[in-house]
Write an enzyme that holds these catalytic residues in place. Structure first.
Site, PDB file in Angstrom:
ATOM      1  N   GLU A 128      20.880  11.967 -43.395  1.00 45.22           N
ATOM      2  CA  GLU A 128      19.694  12.696 -42.944  1.00 45.22           C
ATOM      3  C   GLU A 128      19.425  13.904 -43.840  1.00 45.22           C
ATOM      4  O   GLU A 128      20.355  14.546 -44.317  1.00 45.22           O
ATOM      5  CB  GLU A 128      19.896  13.180 -41.499  1.00 45.22           C
ATOM      6  CG  GLU A 128      19.999  12.053 -40.494  1.00 45.22           C
ATOM      7  CD  GLU A 128      20.126  12.545 -39.051  1.00 45.22           C
ATOM      8  OE1 GLU A 128      20.036  13.770 -38.801  1.00 45.22           O
ATOM      9  OE2 GLU A 128      20.310  11.689 -38.170  1.00 45.22           O
ATOM     10  N   LYS A 164      23.306   5.647 -45.257  1.00 43.59           N
ATOM     11  CA  LYS A 164      22.133   6.457 -44.904  1.00 43.59           C
ATOM     12  C   LYS A 164      22.583   7.863 -44.545  1.00 43.59           C
ATOM     13  O   LYS A 164      23.646   8.037 -43.935  1.00 43.59           O
ATOM     14  CB  LYS A 164      21.381   5.841 -43.716  1.00 43.59           C
ATOM     15  CG  LYS A 164      20.195   6.685 -43.265  1.00 43.59           C
ATOM     16  CD  LYS A 164      19.360   6.001 -42.209  1.00 43.59           C
ATOM     17  CE  LYS A 164      19.869   6.163 -40.798  1.00 43.59           C
ATOM     18  NZ  LYS A 164      19.988   7.554 -40.324  1.00 43.59           N
ATOM     19  N   GLU A 198      11.130   9.205 -39.061  1.00 40.58           N
ATOM     20  CA  GLU A 198      11.284   9.108 -37.605  1.00 40.58           C
ATOM     21  C   GLU A 198      10.365  10.101 -36.902  1.00 40.58           C
ATOM     22  O   GLU A 198      10.371  11.300 -37.202  1.00 40.58           O
ATOM     23  CB  GLU A 198      12.754   9.361 -37.214  1.00 40.58           C
ATOM     24  CG  GLU A 198      12.963   9.296 -35.709  1.00 40.58           C
ATOM     25  CD  GLU A 198      14.427   9.182 -35.288  1.00 40.58           C
ATOM     26  OE1 GLU A 198      15.308   9.026 -36.158  1.00 40.58           O
ATOM     27  OE2 GLU A 198      14.668   9.257 -34.071  1.00 40.58           O
ATOM     28  N   ASP A 256      25.634   4.366 -41.516  1.00 41.59           N
ATOM     29  CA  ASP A 256      25.235   5.769 -41.390  1.00 41.59           C
ATOM     30  C   ASP A 256      26.372   6.695 -41.788  1.00 41.59           C
ATOM     31  O   ASP A 256      27.543   6.432 -41.460  1.00 41.59           O
ATOM     32  CB  ASP A 256      24.882   6.054 -39.921  1.00 41.59           C
ATOM     33  CG  ASP A 256      23.520   6.707 -39.773  1.00 41.59           C
ATOM     34  OD1 ASP A 256      22.936   7.120 -40.787  1.00 41.59           O
ATOM     35  OD2 ASP A 256      23.041   6.782 -38.630  1.00 41.59           O
TER      36      ASP A 256
HETATM   37  O1  KIV Z   1      21.370   6.049 -36.138  1.00 42.24           O
HETATM   38  C1  KIV Z   1      20.333   5.411 -35.996  1.00 42.24           C
HETATM   39  O2  KIV Z   1      20.271   4.450 -35.232  1.00 42.24           O
HETATM   40  C2  KIV Z   1      19.164   5.815 -36.772  1.00 42.24           C
HETATM   41  C3  KIV Z   1      17.889   5.092 -36.497  1.00 42.24           C
HETATM   42  C4  KIV Z   1      17.297   5.574 -35.233  1.00 42.24           C
HETATM   43  C5  KIV Z   1      16.950   5.193 -37.639  1.00 42.24           C
HETATM   44  O3  KIV Z   1      19.238   6.690 -37.568  1.00 42.24           O
END
Ligand code: KIV
Length: 275
Positions: free
Chosen positions: A125, A123, A192, A93
Site C-alpha cells: 500500500e 502487493k 480502492e 500481500d
Molecule cells: O487485502 C486485500 O484483500 C486487498 C483488496 C481489498 C484489494 O487489499
C-alpha cells in the site's frame, strides 16, 4: 470482450499476460483467496489473478482490521492458494509492518512470499512514500502491485475504512502517486474506494493496468474480497459490493439441518454407515 484462447492454459499467467490483456482492451478479474479450495474454484471460473490479501486478518482470522496479520500467517495461506491452482497468477500481500521500515525490509519479505510461499508477485500500500520499496522489489525481479485510495493499513490515520478517498485536490495527489508507482516499475495499481471519474482519469493516464475495488467501471480490471462477492459476509457492506450468491444462507441451512439430524438421530443412517 474476453478472449479465453489468449490466456495460457498450461502454465501460470504472468504479469505480461495481464498487461497484454489490458493492451487489447480486455477486462479481467481478480478475487481474494486464502485457501486451496476457493483458489481452485476461482481459477476454474476464469478469475485470472488471486490476491492473498491482508483482509485475511478480518475474513479468516477474525480481527477487526487488517493490521494484525503476520508474514508467517500470510505465507501459509499463499502456499495453500498456490497448491490449489495451476494457471492463476498469485499475488501475495505485504502486511502492515513488513515493508514500512524501508526497501531492505520490503525486499526481504517480498522474497519470502516468492521463495517460501510460491507467489509470483507482491502487493503493498502507498504511493510516492513507498517508491523506494517498489524499486527495490522490482529491481530484484519481483513484480510489485501498488494500492492507492483507501489503504486499510492506514486505518488509524484515515479514521475508518468506509470513506471514499481522492475527492477534490486529493485526486491530483492520487494521480501523482499512481504515476510514481508506474515509473518505479509497478505492474499494476489497485484503486480502492475512489470516485469513478478519478478511476477513469488514472486508468487513462497509466499504461499499466488499474485494478478497481469501488473505483468505478473504467478500471482495466476489478477485484473483490471473495466473501463479499459470494455473500458470506453479513451486515452492511460498502456500496461497491455486489453479492453474486448467498453462501451464508446456504451454509447456515446445511449446518442447521446437520445439527438437527444429529440431534434427532436421523444422521448417520445405514446409508452413511459401514456394514
Ligand atoms: O487485502 C486485500 O484483500 C486487498 C483488496 C481489498 C484489494 O487489499
Amino acid at each position: 470482450m474476453s478472449d479465453a484462447s489468449a490466456w495460457p492454459a498450461q502454465r501460470r499467467i504472468t504479469v505480461r499476460d495481464l498487461q497484454a490483456a489490458t493492451d487489447r482492451g480486455e477486462r479481467w478479474s481478480m478475487l481474494t483467496s486464502y485457501d486451496t479450495l476457493t483458489a481452485g474454484i476461482f481459477e476454474q471460473a476464469g478469475v485470472r489473478a488471486l490476491l492473498v490479501g491482508d483482509t485475511s486478518a478480518e475474513m479468516v482470522l477474525g480481527y477487526g482490521d487488517t493490521l494484525p496479520v503476520t508474514m508467517d500467517a500470510l505465507v501459509s495461506m499463499v502456499q495453500a492458494v498456490v497448491r490449489g491452482t495451476r494457471t492463476a497468477l498469485v499475488v501475495a500481500d505485504l502486511p502492515f509492518g513488513s515493508y514500512q521500515a524501508g526497501p531492505e525490509q520490503a525486499l526481504d519479505n517480498a522474497v519470502r512470499h516468492l521463495k517460501e510461499g510460491g507467489a509470483q508477485a507482491v502487493k503493498l500500500e502507498g504511493g510516492r512514500r513507498v517508491v523506494p520499496q517498489v524499486e527495490a522489489i522490482t529491481g530484484a525481479g519481483i513484480p510489485a502491485m501498488g494500492h492507492l485510495g483507501l489503504t486499510p493499513q492506514s486505518v488509524n490515520v484515515l479514521g475508518g475504512t468506509r470513506r471514499v478517498q481522492g475527492r477534490g485536490d486529493a485526486g491530483e495527489e492520487l494521480l501523482a502517486d499512481a504515476l510514481a508507482l508506474e515509473r518505479a516499475g509497478a505492474f499494476a495499481v489497485v484503486l480502492e474506494s475512489v470516485p469513478a471519474e478519478l478511476g477513469r482519469r488514472v486508468s487513462e493516464a497509466l499504461r499499466i493496468p488499474t485494478v478497481g475495488i469501488g473505483a468505478g467501471p473504467h478500471c482495466d480490471a476489478q477485484i473483490m474480497v471473495w466473501q463479499d462477492m459470494a455473500g458470506l459476509t453479513a451486515g452492511r457492506l460498502p456500496r461497491f459490493v455486489k453479492r453474486y450468491a448467498d453462501i451464508r444462507a446456504g451454509l447456515l441451512d446445511a449446518a442447521s439441518r446437520y445439527a438437527a439430524e444429529v440431534a434427532d438421530q436421523s444422521y448417520p443412517d445405514t446409508e452413511h454407515s459401514y456394514a
